[in-house]
Scaffold this motif. Structure first.
Motif, PDB file in Angstrom:
ATOM      1  N   PRO A 210       0.836  -1.210   0.000  1.00  0.00           N
ATOM      2  CA  PRO A 210       0.000   0.000   0.000  1.00  0.00           C
ATOM      3  C   PRO A 210       0.869   1.258   0.000  1.00  0.00           C
ATOM      4  N   ALA A 211       0.317   2.360  -0.507  1.00  0.00           N
ATOM      5  CA  ALA A 211       0.989   3.668  -0.428  1.00  0.00           C
ATOM      6  C   ALA A 211       0.279   4.469   0.664  1.00  0.00           C
ATOM      7  N   LEU A 212       0.803   4.390   1.872  1.00  0.00           N
ATOM      8  CA  LEU A 212       0.117   4.986   3.023  1.00  0.00           C
ATOM      9  C   LEU A 212       0.462   6.464   3.209  1.00  0.00           C
ATOM     10  N   TYR A 213       1.718   6.791   3.149  1.00  0.00           N
ATOM     11  CA  TYR A 213       2.149   8.164   3.410  1.00  0.00           C
ATOM     12  C   TYR A 213       2.230   8.941   2.100  1.00  0.00           C
ATOM     13  N   GLN A 214       1.427   9.999   2.010  1.00  0.00           N
ATOM     14  CA  GLN A 214       1.367  10.829   0.815  1.00  0.00           C
ATOM     15  C   GLN A 214       1.697  12.265   1.202  1.00  0.00           C
ATOM     16  N   PRO A 215       2.974  12.632   1.245  1.00  0.00           N
ATOM     17  CA  PRO A 215       3.339  13.986   1.680  1.00  0.00           C
ATOM     18  C   PRO A 215       2.837  15.058   0.721  1.00  0.00           C
ATOM     19  N   VAL A 216       2.619  16.246   1.268  1.00  0.00           N
ATOM     20  CA  VAL A 216       2.133  17.372   0.470  1.00  0.00           C
ATOM     21  C   VAL A 216       3.305  18.233   0.023  1.00  0.00           C
TER      22      VAL A 216
ATOM     23  N   LYS B 159       8.869  14.414   0.396  1.00  0.00           N
ATOM     24  CA  LYS B 159       8.284  13.882  -0.838  1.00  0.00           C
ATOM     25  C   LYS B 159       9.379  13.542  -1.848  1.00  0.00           C
ATOM     26  N   LYS B 160      10.397  14.386  -1.928  1.00  0.00           N
ATOM     27  CA  LYS B 160      11.525  14.090  -2.817  1.00  0.00           C
ATOM     28  C   LYS B 160      12.194  12.780  -2.418  1.00  0.00           C
ATOM     29  N   ARG B 161      12.388  12.580  -1.106  1.00  0.00           N
ATOM     30  CA  ARG B 161      13.030  11.352  -0.633  1.00  0.00           C
ATOM     31  C   ARG B 161      12.163  10.135  -0.945  1.00  0.00           C
ATOM     32  N   LEU B 162      10.849  10.289  -0.736  1.00  0.00           N
ATOM     33  CA  LEU B 162       9.928   9.182  -0.990  1.00  0.00           C
ATOM     34  C   LEU B 162       9.956   8.803  -2.472  1.00  0.00           C
ATOM     35  N   THR B 163       9.950   9.805  -3.327  1.00  0.00           N
ATOM     36  CA  THR B 163       9.996   9.542  -4.772  1.00  0.00           C
ATOM     37  C   THR B 163      11.311   8.858  -5.156  1.00  0.00           C
ATOM     38  N   TYR B 164      12.401   9.327  -4.574  1.00  0.00           N
ATOM     39  CA  TYR B 164      13.729   8.767  -4.839  1.00  0.00           C
ATOM     40  C   TYR B 164      13.778   7.292  -4.456  1.00  0.00           C
TER      41      TYR B 164
END
Length: 435
Positions: free
Chosen positions: A406-412, A421-426
């Protein structure tokens, strides 16, 4: 059959002194000031009266807005016998007597409008006692309460009644009432413009309180007109309506929370001050302010939670009133901080996933194997030590085997969460490459 409950409150000799509020009591519904949302031609009571079908009612509103007066006038307009009781002073024996008298009147062709003041003070059994008499038409019940009926009244009673919300009187309504009082008194109040406005504000939306204040002012022997300072010196400002365990408590903390969430520091400080002046415990406010930082700001500004905790600690060290300034500064900081509920939403989503997947075990490659038996069972086999991996990231799966990731954490795209969000995408890209 007569009883103290049948005594008309206005059955008083004309020569007896009467308070101004009693002398100005409206004689018809058209004379009632305010409450257009209830009394207007297309409003609930207006429609009921025009159709000749009046149902049992619950009036919910603050003191001094006309609940008793409207109930009495409804009885006049519908030719019902008006009976008024208070839940504070009425017990089961008195209620039985009221119902017996209503049955007697009904047998003689007259209905009864039973007005119950502070109806929320009756317990569940007492409230249930009204139901059969409402259902068979013995009484038409009109209850009045300052508390939220949803919390204080039985569902069965609410299902047989229509709840009408009466609002605190506006300054325009209070000015009309003041003019009516001056006409009754035969003279203008000895106040200049700002003092007159201050008098209306002192009433705090309560018409009865305003008439009591006017009666005091009208009795003064003064030359000329008093200004605001002279008025406030002579009159004590009415305490703001605030119940730390009632609706006002929850309404104001909701207003404070939503003002912070809406990034309005002025509104947030106003509601914070309203709660303090109402006597709210600053420790409760400190706890709720910290909750706002966690719930509505989160990782968009990780420092916000620290600011709140430091303000809370400062209050505990300084006490009131100095410590309340630290909390006020925390409120201001939160209102202006970048907002995100991504962490809150991710937590709730994780809770839903945890309940849905039940007792699914972790994948064996991330389990420790302190014993030979566990090693033989494959515990720890294939585990990739992230520090040994390229970029310190192995990209392994850490969810139960067979579970869709699942994709639980969706930073704004606000505040510090832009970086997250940059780190998550990376990491998502690396995971896709190495899976």
């Amino acid at each position: 059959m007569s009883d103290l409950f049948d005594q008309a409150p206005d059955a008083i000799p004309d020569t007896a002194p009467r308070p101004l509020a009693d002398r100005l009591r409206p004689k018809t519904l058209a004379q009632v000031i305010g409450q257009e949302q209830v009394l207007g031609a297309q409003a609930p009571l207006g429609v009921m009266l025009s159709s000749g079908s009046l149902s049992s009612l619950i009036f919910w509103g603050p003191p001094g807005v006309g609940k008793t007066t409207i109930a009495r006038l409804l009885a006049d307009e519908t030719d019902l016998h008006f009976v008024q009781i208070s839940a504070i002073f009425t017990g089961v024996p008195e209620l039985k007597k009221v119902f017996e008298q209503a049955k007697h009147r009904r047998a003689n062709g007259q209905g009864t409008l039973l007005f119950v003041d502070e109806i929320h003070r009756f317990n569940k059994a007492q409230q249930d006692g009204f139901l059969p008499h409402m259902e068979d038409g013995t009484i038409l019940l009109v209850g009045a309460t300052t508390e939220n009926p949803s919390f204080e009244l039985n569902a069965a009673l609410l299902s047989r009644s229509q709840v009408l919300v009466l609002e605190r009187l506006s300054l325009a309504d209070l000015e009309r009432m003041a003019q009516r009082a001056e006409a009754e008194l035969g003279r203008a109040l000895p106040l200049d413009g700002p003092a007159r406005e201050a008098l209306l504000e002192m009433a705090d939306g309560d018409g009865r309180a305003l008439l009591n204040l006017i009666e005091q002012v009208a009795a003064w022997q003064v030359d000329g007109k008093l200004d605001t300072e002279a008025l406030t010196t002579r009159l004590m400002r009415r305490a703001a309506k605030y119940d730390k365990g009632g609706d006002e408590h929850y309404n104001l903390i909701s207003a404070l929370h939503k003002s912070v969430r809406g990034s309005d520091p002025d509104a947030a400080l106003y509601w914070y001050a309203r709660m303090l002046t109402g006597g709210e415990d600053p420790r409760y406010l400190a706890r709720r302010i910290t909750r706002m930082a966690v719930e509505d700001i989160g990782l968009a500004d990780p420092q916000a939670q620290t600011v709140c905790l430091h303000a809370w600690e400062t209050y505990e060290r300084l006490g009131s009133p100095e410590g309340e300034l630290a909390l006020a500064q925390a409120v201001t900081y939160l209102a202006l901080a970048p907002k995100s509920n991504s962490g809150y939403a991710a937590y709730k989503a994780a809770m839903r996933e945890a309940k849905k997947t039940g007792s699914e075990p972790p994948p064996k490659h991330i389990l420790n194997a302190p014993t030979k038996l566990m090693k033989d069972q494959g515990y720890g086999d294939g585990y990739a030590y992230d520090h040994d991996a390229e970029d310190g990231f192995s990209g392994q799966n850490y969810f139960p085997d067979g579970m869709t990731r699942p994709a639980l954490y969706q930073p704004v795209e606000r505040g510090f969460e832009r970086e997250l969000k940059k780190r998550l995408t990376y990491f998502s890209k690396l995971r896709a490459q190495r899976s």
